[in-house]
Design an enzyme around this catalytic site. Sequence first.
Site, mmCIF file in Angstrom:
data_model
loop_
_atom_site.group_PDB
_atom_site.id
_atom_site.type_symbol
_atom_site.label_atom_id
_atom_site.label_comp_id
_atom_site.label_asym_id
_atom_site.label_seq_id
_atom_site.Cartn_x
_atom_site.Cartn_y
_atom_site.Cartn_z
ATOM 1 N N TYR A 82 11.741 -34.243 15.582
ATOM 2 C CA TYR A 82 12.255 -32.909 15.317
ATOM 3 C C TYR A 82 11.200 -32.045 14.628
ATOM 4 O O TYR A 82 10.596 -32.458 13.632
ATOM 5 C CB TYR A 82 13.505 -32.991 14.442
ATOM 6 C CG TYR A 82 14.144 -31.659 14.161
ATOM 7 C CD1 TYR A 82 14.926 -31.039 15.121
ATOM 8 C CD2 TYR A 82 13.957 -31.012 12.946
ATOM 9 C CE1 TYR A 82 15.517 -29.802 14.883
ATOM 10 C CE2 TYR A 82 14.541 -29.779 12.692
ATOM 11 C CZ TYR A 82 15.317 -29.173 13.666
ATOM 12 O OH TYR A 82 15.894 -27.954 13.418
ATOM 13 N N HIS A 139 12.191 -15.734 13.347
ATOM 14 C CA HIS A 139 12.968 -15.919 12.124
ATOM 15 C C HIS A 139 12.722 -14.817 11.088
ATOM 16 O O HIS A 139 13.334 -14.844 10.023
ATOM 17 C CB HIS A 139 12.657 -17.287 11.507
ATOM 18 C CG HIS A 139 13.306 -18.433 12.235
ATOM 19 N ND1 HIS A 139 13.023 -18.722 13.533
ATOM 20 C CD2 HIS A 139 14.249 -19.343 11.844
ATOM 21 C CE1 HIS A 139 13.730 -19.768 13.917
ATOM 22 N NE2 HIS A 139 14.491 -20.157 12.915
ATOM 23 N N ASN A 160 11.413 -23.701 5.988
ATOM 24 C CA ASN A 160 12.552 -24.594 5.776
ATOM 25 C C ASN A 160 12.674 -24.947 4.301
ATOM 26 O O ASN A 160 11.757 -25.506 3.707
ATOM 27 C CB ASN A 160 12.328 -25.861 6.610
ATOM 28 C CG ASN A 160 13.610 -26.541 7.024
ATOM 29 O OD1 ASN A 160 13.596 -27.720 7.322
ATOM 30 N ND2 ASN A 160 14.711 -25.840 7.049
ATOM 31 N N TYR A 220 38.084 -11.832 -32.862
ATOM 32 C CA TYR A 220 37.483 -12.909 -32.080
ATOM 33 C C TYR A 220 36.021 -12.638 -31.695
ATOM 34 O O TYR A 220 35.211 -13.568 -31.646
ATOM 35 C CB TYR A 220 38.284 -13.135 -30.797
ATOM 36 C CG TYR A 220 39.638 -13.756 -31.002
ATOM 37 C CD1 TYR A 220 40.138 -14.037 -32.279
ATOM 38 C CD2 TYR A 220 40.439 -14.080 -29.911
ATOM 39 C CE1 TYR A 220 41.380 -14.608 -32.452
ATOM 40 C CE2 TYR A 220 41.693 -14.651 -30.083
ATOM 41 C CZ TYR A 220 42.157 -14.908 -31.361
ATOM 42 O OH TYR A 220 43.386 -15.478 -31.524
ATOM 43 N N ARG A 231 34.365 -13.718 -34.987
ATOM 44 C CA ARG A 231 34.677 -15.062 -35.483
ATOM 45 C C ARG A 231 34.370 -16.147 -34.440
ATOM 46 O O ARG A 231 33.998 -17.275 -34.791
ATOM 47 C CB ARG A 231 36.151 -15.127 -35.873
ATOM 48 C CG ARG A 231 36.535 -16.395 -36.574
ATOM 49 C CD ARG A 231 37.990 -16.539 -36.952
ATOM 50 N NE ARG A 231 38.875 -15.451 -36.612
ATOM 51 C CZ ARG A 231 40.142 -15.633 -36.250
ATOM 52 N NH1 ARG A 231 40.652 -16.843 -36.151
ATOM 53 N NH2 ARG A 231 40.916 -14.586 -35.978
ATOM 54 N N PHE A 274 17.105 -29.005 2.716
ATOM 55 C CA PHE A 274 16.964 -27.555 2.801
ATOM 56 C C PHE A 274 18.226 -26.825 2.348
ATOM 57 O O PHE A 274 18.194 -25.627 2.084
ATOM 58 C CB PHE A 274 16.657 -27.136 4.245
ATOM 59 C CG PHE A 274 17.567 -27.798 5.251
ATOM 60 C CD1 PHE A 274 18.904 -27.434 5.365
ATOM 61 C CD2 PHE A 274 17.083 -28.802 6.076
ATOM 62 C CE1 PHE A 274 19.744 -28.055 6.267
ATOM 63 C CE2 PHE A 274 17.919 -29.425 6.986
ATOM 64 C CZ PHE A 274 19.258 -29.046 7.081
ATOM 65 N N GLU A 307 24.577 -24.618 11.950
ATOM 66 C CA GLU A 307 24.738 -24.573 10.501
ATOM 67 C C GLU A 307 26.213 -24.272 10.211
ATOM 68 O O GLU A 307 26.600 -23.125 9.990
ATOM 69 C CB GLU A 307 23.829 -23.500 9.903
ATOM 70 C CG GLU A 307 22.354 -23.759 10.153
ATOM 71 C CD GLU A 307 21.451 -22.629 9.682
ATOM 72 O OE1 GLU A 307 21.977 -21.636 9.131
ATOM 73 O OE2 GLU A 307 20.230 -22.724 9.876
#
Length: 549
Positions: free
Chosen positions: A57, A87, A202, A305, A308, A356, A443
């Site tokens: 791959y 990309h 990646n 608050y 404190r 990734f 994905e």
Amino acid sequence: MGQIVILNGVSLTAEAVVAIARDGARVGLEERAREALTATRQYIEEHWLGVDAPLMYAFNTGVGALKSQRIAPGDIEAFQTNLVRSHSAGAGDAMPTEVVRAMMALRVNAFASNHSGVRVEILDRLIAMLNHGITPVVAAKGSVGASGDLAPLALMSGAMMGLPHSRVRFDGQEMPAARAFERCDLPPTIDVQAKDATALINGATASLAYAVLAAFDARSLLTDAMISAAMTIEALRGEVSSFDARVMRARPHAGQARTAFALRQMLSGSQRCSEPARQVRLTGAQGPAGQRHSPPLAPRIQDAYSLRCIPQVHGPVLDALDYVDAIVATEINSATDNPLIFPEEEGYAIVSGGHFHGQYIAQAMDFLALAVTDLSAICDRRSARLIDPSCNFELPGNLIAQRPGINSGFAVAQSMGTGLVLENMGLCSPASATSLPAKGNTEDHISNSCFAARRTRTIVDNARSVIAVETLLAAQALDLCERDLADFPLGIGTSASWRALRETVPAMLGDDRWMHDDIAQVTALLADGTLRKRVGVSCGPLWPARDSW
């Protein structure tokens, strides 16, 4: 010569990343890492790139849904180049220079671990860009943080390659990448070969760059919020018994105990937070200023608050930071592309995995976003008390020094802080739990890590402005009190921070001033650490080793 950070894939720290990103620290590659990378790449080229090599791959196959498509040896370089082009799908404004520099350094460090199989020339090219100040122009939006931050990293990689459409920032200008390289006597272009581009794009490295800077700033921000809180406590002549170490031991959360210790350090020596000081009338109150109330006021006993419960609210932020920093530290020194390469007795193995995926970063950034949002909220509530005559213990309304009505004071400064808190509340919805499938359902679970981290950086920036407002208002209140309470000294840390602030931003004891500039000046003092440094000098470390608190 300035600082040099040597990258080896295993020992990079967040502080060093910040030095590279913000301070221009130079970068080098450890020699042992260089030798290991060279040996691995030699094996790859001798054994894995021939026509008879098995399908591997991203080496000789397509990516994503095209994972079974064999790439012929003669087409590998074109495939890798086209991968960067296809990309480079980012959108929105450009990432800040410091984020891109952090991203580049983190990518080099990931490769230095020698699990990616890239050529050492790729690392050298990115290092040269960092050292010459050549920063790719990278669109900030468009990553889902699943197969890594594909679009931002592709835009970075295209600039590294000198592709015609790529732009960089160099020498104060934006220009084509190749031109910047030529001006630095570097080759205008560089090719990408087997695994180079797939490794470059990646990994959730844009997400991590934002996360490193956001977490680093958030830790400084918490210290700033402790300082502003101490100043507010003294301005309101608060009750400090709730910060007692015995109280903390009764519910022994580490962050809570540490924040109470920090408050005790800064308030050490204070007589302003005492019953006698509370009995003194302030100028503008009914009756003669500077004299004791008669009959005496009822004892304060305990505060609201936002005063404190500072340990109980700031403390969880500190604990959250410890968790987030641990995640970030691991990610900084991790190999995050796919597939990964591992040495074996005879050669190397190649294994596909999912490092990734940005879920660790996404969840950590969601956690940090929630923590910092709540920190900003409690700071804003203290600011609100400082300007409100119904609960600021005789301070003038809106902290106006003179001529109320003609002057409006600090009401809108406080309101600005509220506006930023509201923005933070809208931003801090979980990003990591939002998932839509992408890339043809390859994905099918995404992390949304880049948005999570980018959004958290915005929350941190907003919170700094909120803390700046509290600091400014508390300092004004201390100035207004000083004429009547000079006999009651402030704590050593509070006094140091107040005086350091006043060296740059004078009190508003006359008419209203241009508020924007005062807020901007205080924000700058927080960003550069001026108040933190002065407090540290005066009362020692606020966050010492465990035995101290």
